[in-house]
Structure formats: C-alpha cells, structure tokens
Design an enzyme around this catalytic site. Structure first.
Site, PDB file in Angstrom:
ATOM      1  N   ASP A 199     -51.020 -17.760   8.165  1.00  0.00           N
ATOM      2  CA  ASP A 199     -50.295 -16.489   8.289  1.00  0.00           C
ATOM      3  C   ASP A 199     -51.052 -15.320   7.639  1.00  0.00           C
ATOM      4  O   ASP A 199     -51.306 -15.332   6.448  1.00  0.00           O
ATOM      5  CB  ASP A 199     -48.939 -16.696   7.580  1.00  0.00           C
ATOM      6  CG  ASP A 199     -48.033 -15.478   7.571  1.00  0.00           C
ATOM      7  OD1 ASP A 199     -48.415 -14.419   8.096  1.00  0.00           O
ATOM      8  OD2 ASP A 199     -46.912 -15.606   7.026  1.00  0.00           O
ATOM      9  N   HIS A 372     -43.749 -12.889   3.772  1.00  0.00           N
ATOM     10  CA  HIS A 372     -45.104 -13.383   4.022  1.00  0.00           C
ATOM     11  C   HIS A 372     -45.953 -13.385   2.755  1.00  0.00           C
ATOM     12  O   HIS A 372     -45.848 -12.487   1.921  1.00  0.00           O
ATOM     13  CB  HIS A 372     -45.779 -12.530   5.092  1.00  0.00           C
ATOM     14  CG  HIS A 372     -45.050 -12.543   6.401  1.00  0.00           C
ATOM     15  ND1 HIS A 372     -45.260 -13.519   7.351  1.00  0.00           N
ATOM     16  CD2 HIS A 372     -44.076 -11.741   6.889  1.00  0.00           C
ATOM     17  CE1 HIS A 372     -44.465 -13.293   8.388  1.00  0.00           C
ATOM     18  NE2 HIS A 372     -43.735 -12.215   8.130  1.00  0.00           N
TER      19      HIS A 372
END
Lengths: 557, 557
Positions: A199, A372
C-alpha cells in the site's frame, strides 16, 4: 485484444487492471501455470474531466479472454475501492468470491441491490484460513485499517511466496479486534518472500499514522462539550469511525440518528456480525429524532467528500428533506478530502458556517486519522517480510515512485524494485522482476446511467467541448429529389454566448450559404457538411475566440 | 440595479464587490459623504463548475452608477488577485490608480498588453505617502508578503480611521526590503482605529507563517545537490521566490533560463525597479540554454498550479516546444495548490515521476512558504491596532468565520465583529458596525473568449447539462403555408451515448410524431416544441437514465 496467452510454468505473471498510478479501482490479476487468481475488484470515483460519469471500474477484458482459468476473486477488505466493482463485473465474470465476514457482509448488501445475491458464490474466510486456487494457495493474514476485518494476503505460488499488504496501517490500539498479526508477517519473512506488494497511499507521509483510536480521543470532548446537536459525516463503510461516534454519543447520553440508506445498511450488517456494538435504544428513527432535544442528539451521515447528492451537502445547502441546520449545531467532518474533492468540501463548510454552525474538520482538529501506513510503518513491513522483489501498489504514480525510493533506502537493490502503471504486464521469477512488452487492456470502463461503456474518448471529448463553449447547430433543408437547398440555414445554439446572437448568426448563415453555393447540387453531403463545419468553425472563432461544438445537420424532404 | 444612493454624512459605507467568501477577485469600495475610494481590483480563476470561463472579475455596476463620485483605486500590492481585473475594468471606470513602484510596474505590463497604458492615470506612491481622495486620506504602510513592495492602508475618514491589512505576514527576515512597519501600525492603534479589515487566508493555521527566507534555506541544498538540471515552477509574480531561486542558482554556479513571457516580463520590471538583483550574465536565452550543461542550468517557469497551458504542465506531458525532461532532472514546485487545483498539480507530478524526474513539492519539502499571516500574527495585528470594529476580509467564508472567532477571542466584543459575503453593504459609525438591507450587485462577471459577460447562470446550466449527458437535437421540417410536418423528426446527438443509438432514436422519433399528431396543424409551435421536449426528455430518461440537453428545432420551408 489480440494478446495471445502462452503458459509460462517458470514465472508468475502480474496484471494490474487498476489501482496503480491512480486512486481507487483496485484490481490485480496473478497468473501462474494454468491458474489465475484476482485480488480485489474496486471502483473509483470519476476525475474532473470524466464528464457525466457516475463510476469508473476496471477493464476486465484480459480476464474474460481467459475466463476458464480464473479460479476466484480474493478480497482484502470491504471498502468501495476494493469491492465496489463486483456488482458490475460478476455478471460477466462468474467466479467464486472469497473474503472475511464483514467484507462479504458489505458486499452482500450491494449484490442484493443488483439482484446478484442468488447467483454469486461467496466463501467466508477468517484470518489464518488458507484456500487453494489451482496452483495458488492464498492465506488471509489479519491486519488493521480504517475498517475492521481487513487482511493482507500470503499467496503461495510454484515460483515463490507473494505477500500483498492490502490496505493497512500498523494500529496497535485498534477500535475493533486485534492489532495486526506482525508475528505472522515476520514468519512469512523467515520463510522467504519472493515479492511484496504494498500500500503506497501514504508513502509521502513521514513517521507513523495515528491509531484509529486517537479519533475517539478527538471526538469525545466535542460530543461532550456541544450545546446543540452533533452532525458527523464520514464514509458509509467506515465502521470503526461509526463505532467511535456511537461510543462518544453514548458517553454523553446522546441518541444517534443515522441519515442515509447505505450507512444504515452497513451499520446493520456490522452489528449483526459483531463488528459494531451499540445498545439497542441508541438509534432513533427519522420520526423519533424530531422529538429528541438538540443537546441529546447526534446525527451520523454521509457527505464528508462534499458529494453533490449526499446528506451533508444537502443539509449545508438547506435542502435536506429531514434535517435542517440549527444555529449552534456542531458539525464534524471526519474524513480527509480525496484529491479533487477539496473545492466541494470547502463549499460545504462555507455553507455550514453561513448557517451559524461550528465546524470541525480534519485540517485543524483530531477528528480523522488515515487508514494507511506512513513511511515508518511501510519500512516496518519491508523489514519484517524482507522480500526479494518489491512492487508498490495502491496510489497515484507519485506515491508509487516515492514508495519505490523508500524500498531502495531499506536495502532492496534498485533493479529489484519496479513501479508500473495499470496494464503493464510484469513477470516475476527467481531471476528477476521485469516489465514485459505485453500490455493488458486496462483503460477506464465507465458506469454512466444504466450502461457500462468501454473506454472511448470521443464522448468525453465532445462533452468537454460542449462544457467549454457549448454547441452551435446549423440546419439545412434540402429537397431529396433535386438536392436543392429549400430551407435554412438555421442556426441554434446552447451554452454558447449569452449576448444576442441574432446578428452573428445571420452573418454566419450567409457564410454557410456562400460555402454551399460552391458545390454542385449533386455533391456528396458528407463533403458539404465538412465544408460547412470548417467554414463555420473558423468564422465563429475569428469573431468570438470560442470553439463551440459545431453540428451541421442536413434534413431531406 | 435599482439601488438609489443616499448620502450618509454620519457613516462610512463599505461595499465588498469581491474577495469575501471566495478566493481571489479582491475589491472593496469605501464610501463616505460624496466620495468613494476603491481598494484593489483583482481577478479570480474560475471554479470547477464555471465551465469554459477564462477569468472571473468583480461586478462594478454599483460603482458605475456613481462613477462621478469615485476618486480613485488604491492598490495594496501587485498580485493578480488584487490588480488583475484592472485591464477589464478601467475601460469602463476611468479613474486614477495609486500603488507602489513594483505594483504599478507589474500593472503597466498588463495595461500595455491591453493597449491601456496611454489612457490610464497612474500614481506611484511610497510607504509613508498620504494621498487625498475627497474626504478620505489614504496612507500606505509598509508590510511583508510573498511579493515585495506590499502595503497595508491607513484610511482616514471623517468618521474615523480604517486600517486595511492588505495581504500580509509578519516576516521579520524578508528576502527583499525591510520587515513590516509594526511601529507605524502600533502608532495608528494609539491614535485609535475605528475599523480593522484583515487578511483571513490563513486564519485556520496555528502559530506563525515561516519567513519567505526559509524557502531559500530549503532551495539551496536542492540546487547544490542536484546532478542534472533544476526546474523550478512558481507564480510569475512571485518576485521574492524568483530572487531566491536566482540566489540558489548563483551559489552553485548555475545559469537561469526563464521560460514564459509573463515571468520574463515580471523579472525585467522587478530588476529595473531594484526589487530583484541578479548578475547580467546569469540569464540565458532560449538559444543559449541548449548549450549549457545540465548540471549548470536552472530553468524557472510557471505551472505550479498545474494550469493546462502552462510551461511545467506541458514539460511534464512531454509537449513543450523548448524544454524536454531529462532523466535525473530535479523538479521543484514552489507553491501550494490553490483549492480546486490539487488534481491538476498531482497529475503533473505523476507525469514528472513517470519521466524519471526527482520531484520536490510543498507537501514534503521546504520549498514553499505561505505569504499570509497565521493565527499568532493575526492576533498580533489585532492587538497592535486595537480596533473598535473588525471585519475579516480575503478568504472563503470558512476563513472569515474562523477569523471572526479569533478576533472575539482577543477581546473584541462579539457584536463589533462582522463576517459578511460580497455585496452585503455594511455601515460603520461611532455607534456600531452593521449589515444594511441594501445589496450591491456583486455577482461573478466572466471573461470568456473576447467578451465580458454579466453573471447569467443559464449558459452555465446549459454547459453543465451538456457536460453531463450531451445534447440530443430533434429536427422537424414543416411547410410554412399549411403547418404540415413534411420532414423528420430527425434525431442527432453529441456526447450522449457511445453505443449505437439508431434503434433508440427510431423509437424516440415515433414518440415525437405521436405527440405531434395530437396537435392541430395550426397549433402554436412554441407549445408543440415544449411538448416534444417533455415527451423526449421522459422517454430518454426512462430508457437510459440520462438527461441530455434536448433541443427541438422546427425548420420551416
């Protein structure tokens, strides 16, 4: 679509169909020997210049050409950008779908809306479960993100082990469930990871991302200190955030009124599956909420991105059928604007202030935390898994490029790190990771009104020109038998000029007639239309410096 | 425009024509007794939904109705959002313009382009100068901002003293010139300030804004450490930033190549006036720059906002006629994206990374500093000037609302603080500051192509609909003498559906004929067109869930 597939027993082939070099629409096909497994299938919201489009989904024609080899779709978590394309894709790619309980719970809501719940084969997995997909074995590994029940994937292949991070952050104090299973990731690293896909969303953010729990610390005093109502906007799928709003409301004895069908459905699913906990008497109906005193009410709604039809946008504009702002209301926007949405979000905030509301949003108050991983967490995952090869995923190209630099900085050789765009077919084996010359179709597929359209830029080019300078239509009526012009030219416009166009159009009409008089009566009308188009286009640009879309129409009688 | 003016000898009237509740387009009219003075006259860049517009300027009809009373336009500094509307306004409002040397230098460049240099009366002032405008006396007070030669204004009126901050930050180590004249502002406070108008841009930012000089500290190591070329993008009018780029280039013996006419002209003016210092041999021409080695070249250009036609955007897309990216180039984007421009800026950055450039931008590196005061500086100005009344200016409504709260927090009574939108006519006298019931026209005036248009939303509504779902034109040919339909209906579309529309349009055409058959041959065509419009609109929505702009055209022969 002329790509022919050759089986390569000695390599893994990765085909990113979405999610690279852009935001959203995550979808990755992994192929080895005779088997293909697909990771996620998300949607993206249209960019500014995709005029009139509702949603954008990945192009699956590469998969459709080898549909008999696709063993299944494995999901990492239940956010729109990872599961949202399935209702549009499953009717054409009927394969089993695997995901955790909450992920499939949210997906079921969608499939039900699209009448696909009966026809779809769904398999619920738990972290630790391993499923076989031909030569692949996929293990779900528990992680933390802004939605519970999120997982990384450990994908065993004949060539080696692939770890796909999914969307994650290292949240050691999550609101719901356990911290991420770092120990399992470390053991996978011990075992030897051939390739890590990770990610990249926050690859530009230094340090670590705050725990989702920190948002609760920000919300509590706002809920407790507000004199009037609380309105809190967030994503409908952000179950952890909704849990914290419920907790904060409960602590100061406020009832919760959930506005919006999608959020209500998600809350119900999350409650049923045990991912959201609230006393039954906590939630009030649209009818009941009217009799709750302002100081005892919290309203939860969508619209944190300033979406035109969302609850908060309509409330801020004074156009919501159920909820009107009261002076003294406190509005909390618990999300960061997705790039491109800033103007819409700011417009909503301006309107809220104009109504006398107090506004708390992510830029100044602790009412949001990203889901994130930031740079230190990304480095942690890299050092836990110690992959031989690294491909950054999930982000615009700038995020991928910065994440690639970061991977090199922790010691992965530069040639073992590859940032690629969608559609670039990548091969991985023991001898290296490399771009191939093959390209898979990976353009935008637009969901617009009722239809799903392949990427074709003509319509958008037309819409863009229409949006810029409007349209001018010039109509000539000709007699079919003789080819003689018997009516017109008549000029009509929309979105072109506000001033009186009568004089300009009279002159333009004369110009068109003049052009026509140069042709023989039996000259081809395509040619004559092209001549009208060109002459009119030049005339109007010279006179107005605008370039409307010009549409010459010849009607025959 | 039916507003009639009544002279109010006992009050000051403020008429904000732009710059409140939005970004840019700053313009404020101040009226007292028989005199009006105007502060600034800026433009704004169109918002996303102002489709096809080049620029937006203030509506000056309130001023035009009382033009004989307008004594002059006084400028605070030379940025576009403060002087950019003058070339469009001066032809209709021919009054003298006052500003500092650099401000007028930059303005002269614009007036020359518009052929207005001869006809405009320009007066250069220096900080400390006082000019009379009827009953007003305006004093320019030196401040600091991201452009040199910026001023606040002390405006003496028969009713009391007004201080207008202009755009400012408290920069005690400016790149060019002196720190702000805080002592003068304090003495004005001693004297007694009736009303303060102050810059709200950064009212949401805690602490203080970094000095412009800090950008130089960020640029130097990047310039010195880069192996290839440096490309630095910033605003063409950001003279202080350009000075620091020149300094950084000079320190590592790089030549500077300035790309773009507007930046080049601004640099020349600033050099002539002594606001920018560079050795003559520093700058190279387009021809010369090709022979300078990469490691010895810095390219300065526009495009920090991702503007479609700007140098950096074209360079990033590989479409610039003079500058092609080399792998290993370092690109510095020395500006923050203006809200609404983020997507365009990110697209540019993505493209730069795709070409292998290293990119440094404001979000992660010290290559930009805001020109606007943060909360501690705003509080400083409030406590130095100690105004009786306070009106926040320069910002979206959310900024004004937060700045108003801040002013109350330093002790200004709530009823003495007023946040208003454009067009709200405000009265100030010894007994209070208040909104009047009068509204001045303060809508958007659009510069689009060659023409200047009053705010009329019809064209934008049309363009928006065209942009969303395209246009469908239905043409009927009727015989003038009998009213009989002799041709059509013919349906043509653009930007509507990509799929084959033949079948859909056949059916739609039958529908139109059916509707028509219900009318007598002599029925009014306006009514018949409306009926076609309605029937077709419903038919197409039912079948496609889209709402194209429908244009029924009847041609008579």
């Amino acid at each position: 679509m002329g790509i022919k597939w050759t089986s390569l027993s000695s390599a893994i082939t990765l085909v990113p169909l979405g999610g690279l070099g852009e935001i959203g629409r995550n979808m990755l096909a992994i192929s080895c020997q005779e088997d293909i497994v697909v990771v996620d299938s998300g949607l993206m919201f249209p960019e500014q210049e995709m005029l009139g489009v509702d949603l954008v989904i990945p192009d699956i024609s590469w998969l459709l050409e080898r549909v008999e080899r696709v063993r299944g779709i494995v999901l990492t978590h239940g956010h729109e950008d990872h599961i949202g394309a399935l209702p549009y894709i499953l009717p054409r790619l009927d394969v089993p779908v695997y995901g955790t309980a909450l992920t499939l719970g949210l997906l079921r809501n969608k499939l039900r809306d699209h009448g696909l719940i009966e026809s779809t084969e769904l398999h619920t997995v738990q972290p630790g479960d391993v499923k076989s997909f031909g030569c692949f074995e996929v293990e779900w590994v528990h992680t933390t993100h802004s939605i519970p029940d999120a997982c990384a994937l450990a994908i065993r292949t004949p060539v080696g082990l692939i770890v796909h991070s999914g969307d994650f952050k290292v949240d050691t104090t999550p609101v719901q469930g356990e911290p991420p299973d770092l120990a399992r990731l470390a053991r996978l690293g011990d075992e030897g990871v051939l390739l890590l896909l990770s990610d990249s969303t926050n690859a530009e953010h230094d340090g670590t991302t705050p725990s989702e729990r920190s948002v609760g610390d920000g919300l509590s005093p706002l809920f407790a200190g507000a004199g009037g109502r609380i309105l809190m906007a967030t994503f409908a799928s952000n179950i952890s955030r909704l849990q914290q709003a419920v907790n904060a409301a409960q602590a100061c004895e406020r009832k919760c009124f959930i506005v919006g069908r999608s959020m209500l459905k998600n809350v119900r699913v999350a409650e049923e599956l045990g991912f959201l906990h609230a006393p039954a008497a906590m939630f009030v109906s649209p009818k009941e909420h009217e009799s709750v005193p302002d100081a005892e009410l919290a309203i939860l709604c969508t619209g944190a991105q300033g979406e035109p039809l969302s609850a908060l946008t309509r409330i801020a504009a004074g156009e919501h059928p159920m909820v009107k702002l009261h002076a003294g209301d406190t509005v909390i926007i618990s999300a960061n604007p997705i790039p491109g949405n800033e103007e819409a979000v700011h417009r909503t905030i301006n309107n809220l202030y104009r109504h006398g509301a107090r506004v708390f949003n992510s830029s100044r108050h602790r009412v949001h935390a990203s889901g994130h991983a930031s740079r230190e967490e990304l480095k942690l995952l890299l050092t836990l898994t110690r992959p031989k090869y690294f491909i950054p995923v999930h982000g615009e190209y700038r995020h991928l490029a910065v994440h690639a630099q970061l991977a090199r900085s922790v010691g992965i050789p530069a040639e073992n790190v590859l940032a690629v765009d969608n559609g670039v077919v990548v091969e991985v084996d023991a001898s290296g990771v490399r771009r191939t010359d093959t390209r898979a179709p990976a353009g935008y597929v637009y969901v617009d009104g009722l239809s799903i359209e392949e990427a074709d830029d003509v319509v958008f080019r037309d819409r863009r020109q229409l949006a810029q300078d409007g349209v001018v239509i010039v109509i000539l009526t000709v007699e079919r038998s003789t080819g003689a012009v018997v009516g017109g030219p008549e000029l009509v416009s929309r979105g072109f000029l506000e001033d009186d166009t009568a004089h300009l159009f009279d002159e333009a009409g004369e110009h068109v007639l003049e052009v026509q008089s140069g042709f023989a009566p039996d000259a081809d009308w395509t040619v004559r239309q092209a001549a009208i188009h060109e002459a009119l286009s030049r005339f109007l640009y010279r006179r107005t410096k605008r370039r409307p879309l010009i549409l010459p129409v010849v009607t025959e009688i």
